[in-house]
Design an enzyme around this catalytic site. Sequence first.
Site, PDB file in Angstrom:
ATOM      1  N   HIS A   1       0.718  -1.072   0.007  1.00  0.00           N
ATOM      2  CA  HIS A   1       0.064   0.263  -0.167  1.00  0.00           C
ATOM      3  C   HIS A   1       0.938   1.268  -0.008  1.00  0.00           C
ATOM      4  CE1 HIS A   1      -3.073   3.142   0.914  1.00  0.00           C
ATOM      5  NE2 HIS A   1      -2.281   3.166   2.307  1.00  0.00           N
TER       6      HIS A   1
ATOM      7  N   ASP B   1       7.050  21.037 -26.965  1.00  0.00           N
ATOM      8  CA  ASP B   1       7.102  19.804 -26.377  1.00  0.00           C
ATOM      9  C   ASP B   1       8.109  19.767 -25.282  1.00  0.00           C
ATOM     10  OD1 ASP B   1       7.016  16.786 -25.774  1.00  0.00           O
ATOM     11  OD2 ASP B   1       6.555  16.417 -27.775  1.00  0.00           O
TER      12      ASP B   1
ATOM     13  N   TRP C   1       7.348  -0.103   3.891  1.00  0.00           N
ATOM     14  CA  TRP C   1       7.899   0.814   2.721  1.00  0.00           C
ATOM     15  C   TRP C   1       9.084   1.527   2.743  1.00  0.00           C
ATOM     16  CZ3 TRP C   1       8.959   6.042   1.330  1.00  0.00           C
ATOM     17  CH2 TRP C   1       8.869   6.904   2.361  1.00  0.00           C
TER      18      TRP C   1
ATOM     19  N   SER D   1      13.664   5.987 -14.040  1.00  0.00           N
ATOM     20  CA  SER D   1      12.416   6.807 -14.620  1.00  0.00           C
ATOM     21  C   SER D   1      12.296   8.050 -14.081  1.00  0.00           C
ATOM     22  CB  SER D   1      11.110   6.072 -14.495  1.00  0.00           C
ATOM     23  OG  SER D   1      10.336   7.061 -14.519  1.00  0.00           O
ATOM     24  N   SER D   2      12.519   8.307 -12.783  1.00  0.00           N
ATOM     25  CA  SER D   2      12.444   9.484 -12.354  1.00  0.00           C
ATOM     26  C   SER D   2      13.755  10.532 -12.582  1.00  0.00           C
ATOM     27  CB  SER D   2      12.402   9.340 -10.639  1.00  0.00           C
ATOM     28  OG  SER D   2      11.109   8.964 -10.287  1.00  0.00           O
TER      29      SER D   2
ATOM     30  N   HIS E   1      13.171  11.809   3.004  1.00  0.00           N
ATOM     31  CA  HIS E   1      12.417  13.147   3.571  1.00  0.00           C
ATOM     32  C   HIS E   1      12.445  14.211   2.265  1.00  0.00           C
ATOM     33  CE1 HIS E   1      10.057  15.116   6.240  1.00  0.00           C
ATOM     34  NE2 HIS E   1      10.329  16.214   5.634  1.00  0.00           N
TER      35      HIS E   1
ATOM     36  N   GLU F   1      11.879  13.315  -0.468  1.00  0.00           N
ATOM     37  CA  GLU F   1      10.981  12.379  -1.002  1.00  0.00           C
ATOM     38  C   GLU F   1       9.379  13.025  -0.800  1.00  0.00           C
ATOM     39  OE1 GLU F   1      10.514  10.478  -3.555  1.00  0.00           O
ATOM     40  OE2 GLU F   1       8.478   9.621  -3.417  1.00  0.00           O
TER      41      GLU F   1
ATOM     42  N   TYR G   1       8.638  15.675   0.354  1.00  0.00           N
ATOM     43  CA  TYR G   1       8.263  17.128  -0.278  1.00  0.00           C
ATOM     44  C   TYR G   1       8.051  17.042  -2.025  1.00  0.00           C
ATOM     45  CZ  TYR G   1       8.774  19.206   4.066  1.00  0.00           C
ATOM     46  OH  TYR G   1       8.479  19.748   5.392  1.00  0.00           O
TER      47      TYR G   1
ATOM     48  N   SER H   1      -1.471  26.900  -6.009  1.00  0.00           N
ATOM     49  CA  SER H   1      -1.264  28.149  -6.667  1.00  0.00           C
ATOM     50  C   SER H   1      -1.726  28.475  -7.804  1.00  0.00           C
ATOM     51  CB  SER H   1       0.232  28.258  -6.427  1.00  0.00           C
ATOM     52  OG  SER H   1       0.805  27.771  -4.981  1.00  0.00           O
TER      53      SER H   1
ATOM     54  N   HIS I   1      14.631  13.301  11.817  1.00  0.00           N
ATOM     55  CA  HIS I   1      13.630  13.262  12.407  1.00  0.00           C
ATOM     56  C   HIS I   1      12.635  12.240  12.361  1.00  0.00           C
ATOM     57  CE1 HIS I   1      11.190  15.860   9.344  1.00  0.00           C
ATOM     58  NE2 HIS I   1      11.182  14.628   9.179  1.00  0.00           N
ATOM     59  N   HIS I   2      13.218  11.189  11.495  1.00  0.00           N
ATOM     60  CA  HIS I   2      12.468  10.059  11.286  1.00  0.00           C
ATOM     61  C   HIS I   2      12.947   8.981  12.279  1.00  0.00           C
ATOM     62  CE1 HIS I   2       9.843  10.904   7.751  1.00  0.00           C
ATOM     63  NE2 HIS I   2      11.025  11.779   7.338  1.00  0.00           N
TER      64      HIS I   2
ATOM     65  N   THR J   1       6.446  26.786   5.037  1.00  0.00           N
ATOM     66  CA  THR J   1       5.101  25.945   4.727  1.00  0.00           C
ATOM     67  C   THR J   1       4.184  26.932   5.373  1.00  0.00           C
ATOM     68  OG1 THR J   1       6.250  24.020   5.218  1.00  0.00           O
ATOM     69  CG2 THR J   1       4.077  23.747   4.717  1.00  0.00           C
TER      70      THR J   1
ATOM     71  N   LYS K   1       3.336  29.851   2.925  1.00  0.00           N
ATOM     72  CA  LYS K   1       2.397  29.526   1.696  1.00  0.00           C
ATOM     73  C   LYS K   1       1.104  29.468   1.987  1.00  0.00           C
ATOM     74  CE  LYS K   1       5.712  26.301  -0.754  1.00  0.00           C
ATOM     75  NZ  LYS K   1       5.974  27.173  -1.997  1.00  0.00           N
TER      76      LYS K   1
ATOM     77  N   ARG L   1       1.692   1.107  14.927  1.00  0.00           N
ATOM     78  CA  ARG L   1       1.429   1.086  13.564  1.00  0.00           C
ATOM     79  C   ARG L   1       1.829  -0.401  13.006  1.00  0.00           C
ATOM     80  NH1 ARG L   1       5.658   4.941  10.262  1.00  0.00           N
ATOM     81  NH2 ARG L   1       4.406   4.094   8.379  1.00  0.00           N
TER      82      ARG L   1
END
Lengths: 563, 376
Positions: A82, A111, A146, A185-186, A269, A271, A273, A284, A318-319, A344, A347, A466
């Site tokens: 998931h 293009d 994950w 790919s990314s 991290h 990631e 964002y 926006s 912080h993880h 943040t 915004k 969890r």
Amino acid sequence: MATRTIGESIRLTKRRKSFSESYIGEWIMTIDHKKLGIMYMVTAFFFFLVGGTEALLVRTQLAVPDGKVLTAEIYNQLFTMHGTTMIFLFVMPMLTGFGNYVVPLMIGARDMAFPRMNAFGYWVVLFGGLFLSASFLFGQAPNAGWFNYAPLNELTTGCGATAVSCTTGLNTDFWALGILMLGVSSIAGSLNFVVTILKMRAPGMTINRMPLFTWMTLITAFLLLFSLPSVTAASILLLLDRHIGTHFYQAGAGGDPLLWQHLFWSFGHPEVYILILPAFGMISEILPVFSRKPIFGYTFIAWSGVAIGFLSFTVWAHHMFAVGLPMVAQAFFATSTTLIAIPTAVKIFNWIATIYGGKVRFTASMMFAVGFIAMFLIGGLNGAALAVVPFDYQVTDTYFVISHLHYVLFGGTVFAVFGGIFYWFPKISGRLLNERLGKWQFWLMLVGVNLTFFPMHILGLLGMPRRVYTYAGNLGWNELNLLSTIGAFIIAVSIMVFVWNFIVTLRSGEKAGDDPWDAYTLEWDTSSPPKAYNFEVIPTVRSRRPFYDKKNPDIADWKTATH
Amino acid sequence: MRMPKFRGVKRWGTIISALLLSSILLAACGETSPSILNPQGPVASKEAGLFWFILVVATIVFVAVESVLIYSIVRFRERPNMPNPRQLHGNNTIELIWTIVPSLFLFAVLIGTIYTMFNLNSISGQGRIIDIKVVAHQWWWEFDYTNDNIVTADELVVPVGTVIRTTLASSNVIHSFWIPQITGKTDVVPGRANEKLFRADTPGTYLGICTEYCGLQHANMRFQLVVLPQASYVSWLHNQQSAAQTPTDPNATAGMKLFQGSCVACHGIVGVNLQPGGQQLTAQYGGGSATTLKGPNLTHFATRTTIAGLVLTWNPQSCVVGTDSSGKPAIQNPAACGLYKWLRDPQAVKPGNDMQIGKLSDTQIAQLIAYLESLQ
């Protein structure tokens, strides 16, 4: 040419159509950024349904204590897939799809810079996704979460201090190889975005006049380029450990399991964002159009995005507050995490200021955008709470974290994605999605999201960890879990409403015209859907709202605004 | 068209605030839950205190921002004949204000955070600090009282009001040590010896939970913290330090024979296959590779109330050994006896665990239970 006889000409028109001209061939062989964008989005939506089904199974198992729907092994595979599916196969390709479709149009290009590499990136995502999902056919889907912590992700031998079995089987190999493929790919996609955005803007469109969605896509592309090497290295070291006999993550043999965590989260991290910045960009774009005002504080929104991008590389640990890092290091990461909350917040204020004083049209797209602000604020606040290290010791790895990340990714990104779909669908298809169904979908989703994820805050405070496939019935968790499962099914209904809307619209939707929203940016200054070459004449840009200027020549931004 | 939307906004606001309120009440009053908001020791109290602080700050911000948002969409909704709004592009003063104001809020929270972080471990208590080595296995917890030469499993027994210094070791993957009402988590990382100090201030039983995903049975890796009054702790400790008694009851004697025949491959009992202080966990997981007994030490098994990482309860009253129709020993009511279920088929109770045994007859199970019951 002039010498061609009539007979030859007839033979030419009777020639069998080549494969690339057939309907299927046109899609398979395409290198058009718009077709590829659509393919990205459709593929991502397919995986959204896959990941959603996995989530529903997980929630069904947890609806009541001592659930008997799934075995422990299946449950562990489902929650792992998931997360992996939603992040790597839904959100990332979906946002890439939007970028692919919208960015070249927004900046007035014909293009992407490298169309063939663009197609390559798409096909790698598709097959990478199918490869990962195919693991279910072997009964060996990834099952280590994950973020796939070492040494749980290692093979049997030499794992941990003593030889105790960890993950045997192909599960983790599927994960590591799949992530490597998607990373390729990314990288291709990001390079393409960087070059396209920096080199192919229409005349007059300076960096400071780019639409904010383009800005955020550019920042995201840089984040990917700088963060992917880390997870790529981590996955390769893992494969070496598993198959060549190295010991990078094995404490017993001089390695360190925390190496994995540092490598993974220094990708992981940025990631998060990567998953939210393009959503910021979409919001926006949507808010100004439906508030009939320009975006408030363009420069601050753009540069707060840049600030978030830089800071996102300084917050990874912080993880890891609970792993036993030195206190000073923890204080550093608490501080950097506090800092990243500031841009943040800026915004959010700018978005609200954009609505304030406007003339607000409640289209489905606008409702999703406003819903995004409301939900993302909750995700931001409980995220800031997680930076409070001693409190984090209590709630990390509990349902509180699950609540936080879903408020950000579902309340945030998914709301923005639907806002974006309702906004750009008329451009892509030439038809307007049904507004009435869209509003049904919005309200169902809003109720569903809060019913599913709000109780998880409380479950976390009540001590529910969890990633458990079962829980005892005497811990006070029963009602909240049931509530959460009901909410998940309400979300599923809202998605079904969307699928219905999508089908109905394609068959008999209202014709959109070129500019149904009276919008400001260049993608609306061409036909819906745009021709393969996008623009008959490349427009010239004199302000941040070129299409607004064209429609309102007397009060054009370049005449009245001061930038 | 417009009115239903605003009713919806209100309804949604009501739902959120109702949920928010009920959440706090529930979390604070959940008597049966291992709630972090019902702390019973100084570490968890400090952590819970921070929560209430953040909750106040977050609620203020939440209410303020959502109100402005809702006000904006209601007040500035499009009405017939509404003129186009002023095309305002921004305002640097306002930007500066709303950069600085949230920064102040955030830094207030940060100061509280850092202050609490560095004070979390400064706790004192009665008597000497008790050192306990906690070893996390897949998927159960073992407790080695380093200075008292005893080893227990599933149940961590400590005296009230005394500082406990645990050293966390893993025999395999990463786990996380957490007793919500007493202390937040610290991960148990292979190759590292993380320390965790805590003190429990109220006698009672508290749930301990593994909170780092550690494989198949992660959900079933729990333990109990049993907090005893000082005097009871001393007598508990003395009892634990004695070797197991040799049973006199014939069923229990037969059970002991069975135990010596095969169970000793994995399980230790002081006085049977272990010398007093014979199972030295401390040396084993420092990175060495000494072979060890795989399963829990059962020397005083009958003093426990739970088994198998708290999947089952152990209660002698529901495991009375009687005889079956042919006069052989048997458990009178197997359905109520957790230990019977475990010995009958441990893989059915907790799939994937390390206890791989052949099928035992009901008689053998009854004899083993009789023996284990005698291990007071």
